[in-house]
Design a protein around this motif. Structure first.
Motif, PDB file in Angstrom:
ATOM      1  N   VAL A 112       0.840  -1.211   0.000  1.00  0.00           N
ATOM      2  CA  VAL A 112       0.000   0.000   0.000  1.00  0.00           C
ATOM      3  C   VAL A 112       0.867   1.250   0.000  1.00  0.00           C
ATOM      4  O   VAL A 112       0.637   2.188  -0.778  1.00  0.00           O
ATOM      5  CB  VAL A 112      -0.954  -0.005   1.216  1.00  0.00           C
ATOM      6  N   ARG A 113       1.860   1.268   0.865  1.00  0.00           N
ATOM      7  CA  ARG A 113       2.729   2.454   0.935  1.00  0.00           C
ATOM      8  C   ARG A 113       3.597   2.568  -0.313  1.00  0.00           C
ATOM      9  O   ARG A 113       3.918   3.672  -0.762  1.00  0.00           O
ATOM     10  CB  ARG A 113       3.596   2.395   2.192  1.00  0.00           C
ATOM     11  N   ALA A 114       3.990   1.422  -0.871  1.00  0.00           N
ATOM     12  CA  ALA A 114       4.792   1.462  -2.093  1.00  0.00           C
ATOM     13  C   ALA A 114       4.000   2.079  -3.242  1.00  0.00           C
ATOM     14  O   ALA A 114       4.502   2.931  -3.984  1.00  0.00           O
ATOM     15  CB  ALA A 114       5.262   0.062  -2.462  1.00  0.00           C
TER      16      ALA A 114
ATOM     17  N   SER B 179      15.618   4.993  -8.188  1.00  0.00           N
ATOM     18  CA  SER B 179      16.332   4.240  -7.161  1.00  0.00           C
ATOM     19  C   SER B 179      15.381   3.753  -6.075  1.00  0.00           C
ATOM     20  O   SER B 179      15.428   2.591  -5.657  1.00  0.00           O
ATOM     21  CB  SER B 179      17.431   5.122  -6.545  1.00  0.00           C
ATOM     22  N   MET B 180      14.493   4.626  -5.614  1.00  0.00           N
ATOM     23  CA  MET B 180      13.526   4.239  -4.584  1.00  0.00           C
ATOM     24  C   MET B 180      12.564   3.176  -5.108  1.00  0.00           C
ATOM     25  O   MET B 180      12.239   2.208  -4.403  1.00  0.00           O
ATOM     26  CB  MET B 180      12.757   5.465  -4.102  1.00  0.00           C
ATOM     27  N   THR B 181      12.105   3.344  -6.346  1.00  0.00           N
ATOM     28  CA  THR B 181      11.161   2.382  -6.921  1.00  0.00           C
ATOM     29  C   THR B 181      11.786   0.996  -7.031  1.00  0.00           C
ATOM     30  O   THR B 181      11.142  -0.023  -6.745  1.00  0.00           O
ATOM     31  CB  THR B 181      10.696   2.868  -8.306  1.00  0.00           C
ATOM     32  N   ALA B 182      13.047   0.934  -7.444  1.00  0.00           N
ATOM     33  CA  ALA B 182      13.727  -0.354  -7.582  1.00  0.00           C
ATOM     34  C   ALA B 182      13.901  -1.047  -6.242  1.00  0.00           C
ATOM     35  O   ALA B 182      14.038  -2.278  -6.194  1.00  0.00           O
ATOM     36  CB  ALA B 182      15.091  -0.155  -8.249  1.00  0.00           C
ATOM     37  N   ASP B 183      13.882  -0.301  -5.134  1.00  0.00           N
ATOM     38  CA  ASP B 183      13.979  -0.897  -3.804  1.00  0.00           C
ATOM     39  C   ASP B 183      12.617  -1.264  -3.229  1.00  0.00           C
ATOM     40  O   ASP B 183      12.541  -1.846  -2.150  1.00  0.00           O
ATOM     41  CB  ASP B 183      14.698   0.062  -2.844  1.00  0.00           C
ATOM     42  N   MET B 184      11.540  -0.896  -3.921  1.00  0.00           N
ATOM     43  CA  MET B 184      10.197  -1.204  -3.440  1.00  0.00           C
ATOM     44  C   MET B 184       9.551  -2.397  -4.151  1.00  0.00           C
ATOM     45  O   MET B 184       8.585  -2.965  -3.637  1.00  0.00           O
ATOM     46  CB  MET B 184       9.276   0.021  -3.627  1.00  0.00           C
TER      47      MET B 184
ATOM     48  N   MET C 117       5.503  15.265  -0.578  1.00  0.00           N
ATOM     49  CA  MET C 117       6.547  14.266  -0.814  1.00  0.00           C
ATOM     50  C   MET C 117       7.287  13.934   0.473  1.00  0.00           C
ATOM     51  O   MET C 117       7.402  12.762   0.866  1.00  0.00           O
ATOM     52  CB  MET C 117       7.515  14.780  -1.878  1.00  0.00           C
ATOM     53  N   VAL C 118       7.826  14.932   1.144  1.00  0.00           N
ATOM     54  CA  VAL C 118       8.676  14.666   2.305  1.00  0.00           C
ATOM     55  C   VAL C 118       7.864  14.228   3.523  1.00  0.00           C
ATOM     56  O   VAL C 118       8.392  13.553   4.417  1.00  0.00           O
ATOM     57  CB  VAL C 118       9.535  15.898   2.647  1.00  0.00           C
ATOM     58  N   MET C 119       6.565  14.557   3.557  1.00  0.00           N
ATOM     59  CA  MET C 119       5.765  14.236   4.733  1.00  0.00           C
ATOM     60  C   MET C 119       5.102  12.862   4.655  1.00  0.00           C
ATOM     61  O   MET C 119       4.809  12.257   5.696  1.00  0.00           O
ATOM     62  CB  MET C 119       4.684  15.312   4.940  1.00  0.00           C
ATOM     63  N   THR C 120       4.860  12.332   3.453  1.00  0.00           N
ATOM     64  CA  THR C 120       4.057  11.108   3.356  1.00  0.00           C
ATOM     65  C   THR C 120       4.738   9.929   2.679  1.00  0.00           C
ATOM     66  O   THR C 120       4.287   8.793   2.847  1.00  0.00           O
ATOM     67  CB  THR C 120       2.737  11.390   2.596  1.00  0.00           C
ATOM     68  N   VAL C 121       5.790  10.166   1.892  1.00  0.00           N
ATOM     69  CA  VAL C 121       6.420   9.063   1.152  1.00  0.00           C
ATOM     70  C   VAL C 121       7.449   8.364   2.034  1.00  0.00           C
ATOM     71  O   VAL C 121       8.298   9.026   2.640  1.00  0.00           O
ATOM     72  CB  VAL C 121       7.089   9.589  -0.137  1.00  0.00           C
ATOM     73  N   PRO C 122       7.393   7.024   2.127  1.00  0.00           N
ATOM     74  CA  PRO C 122       8.391   6.308   2.934  1.00  0.00           C
ATOM     75  C   PRO C 122       9.740   6.244   2.222  1.00  0.00           C
ATOM     76  O   PRO C 122       9.800   6.178   0.992  1.00  0.00           O
ATOM     77  CB  PRO C 122       7.784   4.913   3.071  1.00  0.00           C
TER      78      PRO C 122
END
Length: 455
Positions: free
Chosen positions: A25-27, A141-146, A216-221
């Motif tokens: 869900v968070r991804a 980079s973040m997407t590839a780690d999710m 972005m900075v407040m809600t994205v893991p």
């Protein structure tokens, strides 16, 4: 096959356990935020293409000067700052890098609306490039780690919907906005003074991005890196270059193929509003809503189908799935890109524009996913930045300039813009097609090696 340059240097050290992965869900929430951020990215970037006619008239610029503003002034600082920032992406908190970039490029877009001459607009465009250079490497980079490697094409294709949505919204919303503001006429404001309609358009479109930066900075893991806890360290820039050299048959063909095809696509996209104005008598801003509506319908559809097709091929055991989709799409795209600017009627040109945009969108997600799939985790930011640099220098920098130089110096007639676009497509398209074919086998070998590294 394991490359020594990406292997842990000390296997005797006891490392802490890996952080738990990001929930689905968070991804997917992060993918939504990334998609809208990329929409703002391309909305701010593409807006200038819709305003070519009033800016040319007001600042007394040539097509070549406009192409420099659209391309090289933007790209020069995009890549000069993008490479150093990519090193931070491979080390630190990526969502903060994206958030800062969104805020800065939005502010610089608004500053474009305060420009009074060529150089002031050029400096503001440089600032837009600096801000937008933060987005791509960190996002991929973040997407590839999710997401797992074999399913990466789908989320990256969805992220790229933001690109076409931004371009489409720049044409659709920007088109209506410039028509309305033109009817309203110049307006006076405190501190900044009198702004003309094209200037107000930049200010109105630029400022909302500041709010998305906060979201972005407040809600994205910040996802844990897949190599976290293994002792892997961020390789030096020299080691990244060494890895690229080791796998150069794959990377070189993929990078240059993407760059050549982006020259074709951006060259056509940047000049399309002006093409319809000059060839079919549309008023400034008038083709925008039609082009934008077409983009908002066909491009997301193409991206979704392309990502799904690559995922399906990978599930069938095709290691070259991503690049195979790129090649198949190119076979159909090249002839249509040549025919589009030669269309004798406006409705036929709009139809061919939609067809080329649909086909180009089919390959966009798999092309980006291909880079992430074969690149080690701690190198993805840097490699993505290099890929984006090639893509932007060749595409966004050289693509519009080549068309403009032919119009100004070969045809020497603004009304021949369509011929310049067709010649560019006939020259560049076959080169991109050949390089996509050359990348197939080396890319498949690199996928197998990446699977064995399991990074």
């Amino acid at each position: 096959m394991t490359d020594a340059s990406v292997a842990p240097s000390n296997t005797s050290v006891v490392h802490p356990p890996k952080s738990p992965p990001v929930s689905p869900v968070r991804a997917w929430w992060a993918i939504f935020i990334f998609t809208v951020a990329l929409m703002f990215n391309f909305l701010d970037r593409q807006l200038l293409t819709l305003l070519i006619t009033p800016i040319k008239a007001d600042l007394k610029l040539s097509d070549t000067q406009i192409s420099i503003l659209v391309g090289f002034m933007f790209v020069l600082f995009y890549i000069s700052v993008g490479i150093p920032i990519s090193r931070l992406v491979d080390r630190g908190p990526r969502k903060w890098i994206i958030g800062a970039g969104i805020a800065f490029w939005s502010l610089m877009t608004a500053c474009c609306g305060l420009a009074q001459n060529f150089w002031q607009l050029a400096i503001a465009r440089m600032g837009v490039g600096v801000g937008e250079s933060c987005n791509g490497p960190a996002t991929y980079s973040m997407t590839a780690d999710m997401f797992p490697r074999e399913k990466l094409a789908r989320p990256i294709s969805i992220i790229n919907i933001g690109m076409v949505m931004g371009s489409g919204m720049a044409l659709l919303v920007g088109g209506y906005l410039i028509v309305w503001l033109t009817e309203l006429g110049p307006q006076s404001f405190p501190i900044v003074g009198t702004l003309k309609p094209w200037q107000m358009t930049f200010v109105i479109v630029g400022l909302p991005g500041m709010l998305w930066a906060l979201l972005m900075v407040m809600t994205v893991p910040e996802p844990p890196r897949k190599d976290a806890g293994t002792g892997a360290v961020t390789p030096s820039f020299a080691k990244v270059l060494g890895f690229l050299k080791l796998w150069s048959p794959a990377y070189f063909a993929m990078f240059v193929a993407a760059g050549v095809k982006s020259m074709l696509s951006f060259g056509n996209a940047v000049w399309s509003p002006a093409f319809f104005e000059r060839s079919f008598g549309y008023a400034p801003g008038e083709p925008g809503p039609i082009l934008g509506a077409i983009a908002l319908v066909v491009a997301p559809l193409g991206l979704l189908i392309g990502g799904q097709a690559a995922t399906w091929l990978a599930a069938k055991g095709h290691d070259d799935a991503n690049m195979r989709i790129v090649l198949w799409v190119s076979l159909l795209l090249v002839p249509l890109a040549i025919l589009y600017p030669l269309a004798p009627t406006a409705w036929m040109a709009f139809t061919l524009y939609g067809a080329t945009l649909f086909l180009g969108s089919l390959g966009a997600g798999p092309a980006n996913a291909a880079i992430q799939v074969i690149t080690p985790g701690r190198m993805r930011g840097t490699v993505s930045a290099l890929y984006i640099a090639v893509f932007n220098v060749m595409g966004y920098g050289a693509g519009p300039l080549i068309v403009a130089l032919m119009t100004d110096n070969i045809f020497k007639n603004e009304a021949m813009l369509g011929s310049s676009m067709a010649v560019a497509a006939a020259t560049l398209g076959p080169i991109g097609l050949f390089l996509s074919w050359k990348a197939l086998k080396p890319y498949a070998r690199a996928v197998v090696a990446a699977r064995e590294r399991d990074d």
